[in-house]
Scaffold this active site. Structure first.
Site, mmCIF file in Angstrom:
data_model
loop_
_atom_site.group_PDB
_atom_site.id
_atom_site.type_symbol
_atom_site.label_atom_id
_atom_site.label_comp_id
_atom_site.label_asym_id
_atom_site.label_seq_id
_atom_site.Cartn_x
_atom_site.Cartn_y
_atom_site.Cartn_z
ATOM 1 N N TYR A 1 0.871 -1.183 0.000
ATOM 2 C CA TYR A 1 0.000 0.000 0.000
ATOM 3 C C TYR A 1 0.910 1.236 0.000
ATOM 4 C CZ TYR A 1 -3.731 3.136 1.930
ATOM 5 O OH TYR A 1 -4.629 4.149 2.162
ATOM 6 N N LYS B 1 -1.624 -1.163 -4.000
ATOM 7 C CA LYS B 1 -2.637 -0.121 -3.872
ATOM 8 C C LYS B 1 -1.857 1.182 -3.905
ATOM 9 C CE LYS B 1 -5.662 1.814 -0.308
ATOM 10 N NZ LYS B 1 -5.846 3.054 -1.029
ATOM 11 N N SER C 1 -1.795 5.010 -3.763
ATOM 12 C CA SER C 1 -2.476 6.258 -3.407
ATOM 13 C C SER C 1 -1.509 7.421 -3.535
ATOM 14 C CB SER C 1 -3.032 6.177 -1.986
ATOM 15 O OG SER C 1 -4.145 5.335 -1.946
ATOM 16 N N SER D 1 -11.263 6.745 -0.252
ATOM 17 C CA SER D 1 -12.114 7.175 0.860
ATOM 18 C C SER D 1 -13.486 7.648 0.385
ATOM 19 C CB SER D 1 -11.413 8.302 1.625
ATOM 20 O OG SER D 1 -11.252 9.436 0.784
#
Ligand SMILES: CC(=O)N[C@H](C=O)[C@@H](O)[C@H](O)[C@H](O)CO
Ligand SMILES: CC(=O)C(=O)O
Length: 286
Positions: free
Chosen positions: A123, A153, A155, A197
């Protein structure tokens, strides 16, 4: 004021996600779930609740098990196996930062090794960890070190780095993109899916975006991405934060999900309501 975890709303929240948002895959104890503010025991209870309440309703539960302590990560990884999770993910430790990509890979390897049968994801979230290593450097040689490695992941906003992560896919890695306001660009680069989110309340919108793209309708996919951007930008201008996101989740689901735990402060409810209003008008509800 320790602001206790409320396990009793999770079952209802699963139903809200599935029925109202069409979201059937969840990422538990990540950033939005304030995992780094929770005790190991609380994280275990949350995972058990999500796995139990999600049975027969959710298709996939990925559990974030990252912590500052490698031992805690390992304990949570072993627990995720027992709880029936479908995968685990780990962020970089951030107080003592890995000095280079190889050190972070070694850390990830030690976590993955205690749960070798579970798909493992790195992540990457440099804005929160302050660890600005390139994800593509972290992935170098990771396949040999972590046989259960299944993807990333991502971000971050660096689509050069993201593209390099995708171009080195040995074939069985999955790429989940985590900057909701620019998902479409990441999909063009080769992302397989999205974790973010704002999908707690824009899940149905992002599902429509994905479906439009699958049909080859780029114009419609853009329209939807621009609507999402309009909402997120409005939220940013009103001080978007984890606390605001959480308040948005309360407003949109109608469930009492509560405020964040210290050191975060609750968001001004009127501001979240203004963003919720914006969401309804931008998406053409009512
Ligand atoms: C840094 C951060 O919190 N990223 C989230 C996911 O990982 C995103 O979902 C963002 O909150 C969202 O894209 C709004 O910027
Ligand atoms: C949104 C997200 O990616 C997280 O909560 O970790």
């Amino acid at each position: 004021m320790s602001r206790e975890v409320n396990l009793s709303v999770i079952g209802q929240y699963v139903d809200y996600l599935v029925l109202k948002q069409g979201v059937r895959k969840v990422f538990v104890n990540g950033t939005t779930g304030e995992s780094v503010s929770l005790s190991v025991e609380e994280r275990k209870q949350l995972v058990e609740e999500w796995c139990q309440k999600g049975k027969g309703k959710l298709e996939e539960v990925i559990v974030h098990v990252g912590c500052s302590s490698l031992k805690d990560c390992q304990e949570l990884a072993r627990h995720a196996v027992k709880a029936g999770a479908d995968g685990i993910a780990v962020i970089s430790p951030s107080f003592f930062k890995p000095p280079n990509a190889a050190a972070l890979r070694m850390f990830l390897q030690e976590v993955a090794a205690v749960a070798p049968a579970l798909p493992f994801y790195y992540y990457h979230i440099p804005s929160m960890t302050g660890v600005h290593l390139l994800a593509s450097d972290v992935l170098e040689g990771i396949d040999e070190m972590i046989p259960s490695f299944r993807g990333l992941k991502f971000s971050g906003s660096d689509l050069l780095d993201f593209g390099q992560c995708i171009s080195c896919n040995p074939g069985h890695w999955t790429y989940l993109y985590g900057m909701d306001e620019q998902l479409l660009a990441a999909l063009a680069m080769g992302a397989d899916g999205a974790v973010g989110s704002t999908y707690n309340y824009m899940g149905s919108t992002v599902n429509r975006l994905l479906a439009a793209l699958d049909k080859g309708d780029l114009a419609q996919a853009r329209t939807l991405q621009f609507q999402m951007q309009e909402i997120i930008l409005f939220a940013m201008k009103n001080g978007f934060s984890l606390a605001m996101n959480k308040q948005m989740m309360c407003e949109l689901s109608g469930l009492p999900l509560g405020p964040p735990r210290l050191p975060l402060l609750p968001c001004d409810v009127a501001k979240a309501q203004a963003v919720a209003q914006k969401l309804h008008s931008a998406l053409g509800h009512q």
